[in-house]
Design a protein around this motif. Structure first.
Motif, PDB file in Angstrom:
ATOM      1  N   ASN A  33       0.851  -1.179   0.000  1.00  0.00           N
ATOM      2  CA  ASN A  33       0.000   0.000   0.000  1.00  0.00           C
ATOM      3  C   ASN A  33       0.890   1.232   0.000  1.00  0.00           C
ATOM      4  N   SER A  34       0.707   2.095  -0.991  1.00  0.00           N
ATOM      5  CA  SER A  34       1.505   3.309  -1.085  1.00  0.00           C
ATOM      6  C   SER A  34       0.580   4.490  -1.318  1.00  0.00           C
ATOM      7  N   GLN A  35       0.742   5.534  -0.503  1.00  0.00           N
ATOM      8  CA  GLN A  35      -0.006   6.767  -0.689  1.00  0.00           C
ATOM      9  C   GLN A  35       0.993   7.911  -0.771  1.00  0.00           C
ATOM     10  N   ALA A  36       0.756   8.829  -1.717  1.00  0.00           N
ATOM     11  CA  ALA A  36       1.701   9.926  -1.901  1.00  0.00           C
ATOM     12  C   ALA A  36       0.973  11.214  -2.240  1.00  0.00           C
ATOM     13  N   LEU A  37       1.476  12.300  -1.687  1.00  0.00           N
ATOM     14  CA  LEU A  37       1.055  13.644  -2.060  1.00  0.00           C
ATOM     15  C   LEU A  37       2.259  14.288  -2.737  1.00  0.00           C
ATOM     16  N   ALA A  38       2.106  14.649  -3.999  1.00  0.00           N
ATOM     17  CA  ALA A  38       3.200  15.270  -4.743  1.00  0.00           C
ATOM     18  C   ALA A  38       2.852  16.742  -4.956  1.00  0.00           C
ATOM     19  N   VAL A  39       3.574  17.619  -4.292  1.00  0.00           N
ATOM     20  CA  VAL A  39       3.314  19.059  -4.377  1.00  0.00           C
ATOM     21  C   VAL A  39       4.421  19.694  -5.208  1.00  0.00           C
ATOM     22  N   GLN A  40       4.025  20.397  -6.248  1.00  0.00           N
ATOM     23  CA  GLN A  40       4.977  21.059  -7.136  1.00  0.00           C
ATOM     24  C   GLN A  40       4.621  22.533  -7.194  1.00  0.00           C
ATOM     25  N   LYS A  41       5.610  23.386  -6.820  1.00  0.00           N
ATOM     26  CA  LYS A  41       5.386  24.828  -6.822  1.00  0.00           C
ATOM     27  C   LYS A  41       6.449  25.500  -7.664  1.00  0.00           C
ATOM     28  N   ARG A  42       6.070  26.609  -8.238  1.00  0.00           N
ATOM     29  CA  ARG A  42       7.023  27.393  -8.990  1.00  0.00           C
ATOM     30  C   ARG A  42       7.094  28.769  -8.340  1.00  0.00           C
ATOM     31  N   ARG A  84      14.274 -21.476 -13.006  1.00  0.00           N
ATOM     32  CA  ARG A  84      15.612 -20.974 -13.316  1.00  0.00           C
ATOM     33  C   ARG A  84      15.508 -19.637 -14.038  1.00  0.00           C
ATOM     34  N   VAL A  85      16.240 -18.663 -13.528  1.00  0.00           N
ATOM     35  CA  VAL A  85      16.255 -17.324 -14.106  1.00  0.00           C
ATOM     36  C   VAL A  85      17.708 -16.930 -14.292  1.00  0.00           C
ATOM     37  N   GLY A  86      18.025 -16.323 -15.430  1.00  0.00           N
ATOM     38  CA  GLY A  86      19.392 -15.866 -15.699  1.00  0.00           C
ATOM     39  C   GLY A  86      19.694 -14.576 -14.963  1.00  0.00           C
ATOM     40  N   ASN A  87      19.935 -13.516 -15.705  1.00  0.00           N
ATOM     41  CA  ASN A  87      20.289 -12.217 -15.136  1.00  0.00           C
ATOM     42  C   ASN A  87      19.073 -11.294 -15.150  1.00  0.00           C
ATOM     43  N   ILE A  88      18.848 -10.624 -14.037  1.00  0.00           N
ATOM     44  CA  ILE A  88      17.760  -9.656 -13.927  1.00  0.00           C
ATOM     45  C   ILE A  88      18.396  -8.298 -13.656  1.00  0.00           C
ATOM     46  N   ASN A  89      18.054  -7.304 -14.487  1.00  0.00           N
ATOM     47  CA  ASN A  89      18.553  -5.948 -14.297  1.00  0.00           C
ATOM     48  C   ASN A  89      17.344  -5.024 -14.213  1.00  0.00           C
ATOM     49  N   ILE A  90      17.147  -4.408 -13.053  1.00  0.00           N
ATOM     50  CA  ILE A  90      15.969  -3.579 -12.797  1.00  0.00           C
ATOM     51  C   ILE A  90      16.424  -2.164 -12.489  1.00  0.00           C
ATOM     52  N   ILE A  91      15.838  -1.184 -13.169  1.00  0.00           N
ATOM     53  CA  ILE A  91      16.158   0.215 -12.879  1.00  0.00           C
ATOM     54  C   ILE A  91      15.469   0.638 -11.587  1.00  0.00           C
ATOM     55  N   GLY A  92      14.192   0.342 -11.454  1.00  0.00           N
ATOM     56  CA  GLY A  92      13.498   0.741 -10.238  1.00  0.00           C
ATOM     57  C   GLY A  92      12.173   0.036 -10.064  1.00  0.00           C
ATOM     58  N   ILE A  93      11.826  -0.205  -8.803  1.00  0.00           N
ATOM     59  CA  ILE A  93      10.536  -0.786  -8.414  1.00  0.00           C
ATOM     60  C   ILE A  93       9.948   0.208  -7.421  1.00  0.00           C
ATOM     61  N   SER A  94       8.789   0.763  -7.731  1.00  0.00           N
ATOM     62  CA  SER A  94       8.278   1.827  -6.876  1.00  0.00           C
ATOM     63  C   SER A  94       6.762   1.829  -6.828  1.00  0.00           C
ATOM     64  N   ALA A  95       6.233   2.493  -5.822  1.00  0.00           N
ATOM     65  CA  ALA A  95       4.807   2.750  -5.658  1.00  0.00           C
ATOM     66  C   ALA A  95       3.970   1.475  -5.653  1.00  0.00           C
ATOM     67  N   SER A  96       4.249   0.607  -4.702  1.00  0.00           N
ATOM     68  CA  SER A  96       3.449  -0.586  -4.468  1.00  0.00           C
ATOM     69  C   SER A  96       3.480  -1.554  -5.648  1.00  0.00           C
ATOM     70  N   SER A  97       4.687  -1.907  -6.068  1.00  0.00           N
ATOM     71  CA  SER A  97       4.883  -2.849  -7.172  1.00  0.00           C
ATOM     72  C   SER A  97       5.575  -4.108  -6.672  1.00  0.00           C
ATOM     73  N   GLU A 110      -1.808  -1.633  -3.904  1.00  0.00           N
ATOM     74  CA  GLU A 110      -2.593  -0.407  -4.066  1.00  0.00           C
ATOM     75  C   GLU A 110      -1.654   0.786  -4.034  1.00  0.00           C
ATOM     76  N   SER A 111      -1.856   1.711  -4.971  1.00  0.00           N
ATOM     77  CA  SER A 111      -1.079   2.941  -4.999  1.00  0.00           C
ATOM     78  C   SER A 111      -2.012   4.094  -5.331  1.00  0.00           C
ATOM     79  N   ARG A 112      -1.980   5.118  -4.492  1.00  0.00           N
ATOM     80  CA  ARG A 112      -2.794   6.310  -4.732  1.00  0.00           C
ATOM     81  C   ARG A 112      -1.887   7.524  -4.650  1.00  0.00           C
ATOM     82  N   VAL A 113      -1.960   8.363  -5.688  1.00  0.00           N
ATOM     83  CA  VAL A 113      -1.109   9.548  -5.754  1.00  0.00           C
ATOM     84  C   VAL A 113      -1.974  10.753  -6.093  1.00  0.00           C
ATOM     85  N   LYS A 114      -1.814  11.814  -5.341  1.00  0.00           N
ATOM     86  CA  LYS A 114      -2.487  13.087  -5.619  1.00  0.00           C
ATOM     87  C   LYS A 114      -1.407  14.092  -6.000  1.00  0.00           C
ATOM     88  N   HIS A 115      -1.465  14.577  -7.247  1.00  0.00           N
ATOM     89  CA  HIS A 115      -0.507  15.576  -7.726  1.00  0.00           C
ATOM     90  C   HIS A 115      -1.116  16.963  -7.555  1.00  0.00           C
TER      91      HIS A 115
END
Length: 135
Positions: A33-42, A84-97, A110-115
């Motif tokens: 479970n991931s919840q995020a508030l993303a606030v962007q101001k200029r 059997r798995v060979g090589n795994i290369n992952i850049i990123g796992i994020s937000a409830s994955s 579950e992932s909920r994001v409010k921008h």
């Protein structure tokens, strides 16, 4: 749950964050479970604003899990006890994955994001007038 042995040659992951799972091997249950508030101001200065998840409707809604309406019939044949798995290369796992190698009995993510973007209104500029007299 039918169990097998997971064999991974190599795994490289730069980032695992925000209620994410990297699972090698069998697991009965994964719940993220991931919840995020993303606030962007200029603006030139940053002023702290007191904001809360409960101030926004998206975080109050119940988690909806669609129900299966048709029967699911499955059949498995696993003569080899290894995954059997060979090589795994992952850049990123994020937000409830989930990245999983092996058996998973149940996964609920579950992932909920409010921008929120606060951008100042543009000040209307006066039209540029050609002041040269080329007549």
């Amino acid at each position: 749950m039918f169990s097998r042995i997971s064999k991974v040659k190599s795994l490289l992951s730069d980032t695992v964050s925000f209620s994410s799972t990297l699972q090698i091997g069998d697991t009965s249950y994964i719940d993220g479970n991931s919840q995020a508030l993303a606030v962007q101001k200029r603006s030139e200065t940053f002023q702290s604003v007191d904001i809360h998840f409960e101030d926004y409707e998206i975080f109050k809604r119940p988690f909806y899990i669609p129900r299966l309406t048709e029967p699911v019939i499955s059949s498995f044949s696993n003569p080899n006890p290894f995954i059997r798995v060979g090589n795994i290369n992952i850049i990123g796992i994020s937000a409830s994955s989930v990245v999983g190698v092996g058996n998973v009995g149940h996964a609920r993510m579950e992932s909920r994001v409010k921008h929120i973007r606060e951008v100042p209104k543009k000040i209307e500029e006066a039209p540029v007038v050609d002041s040269t007299n080329n007549t």
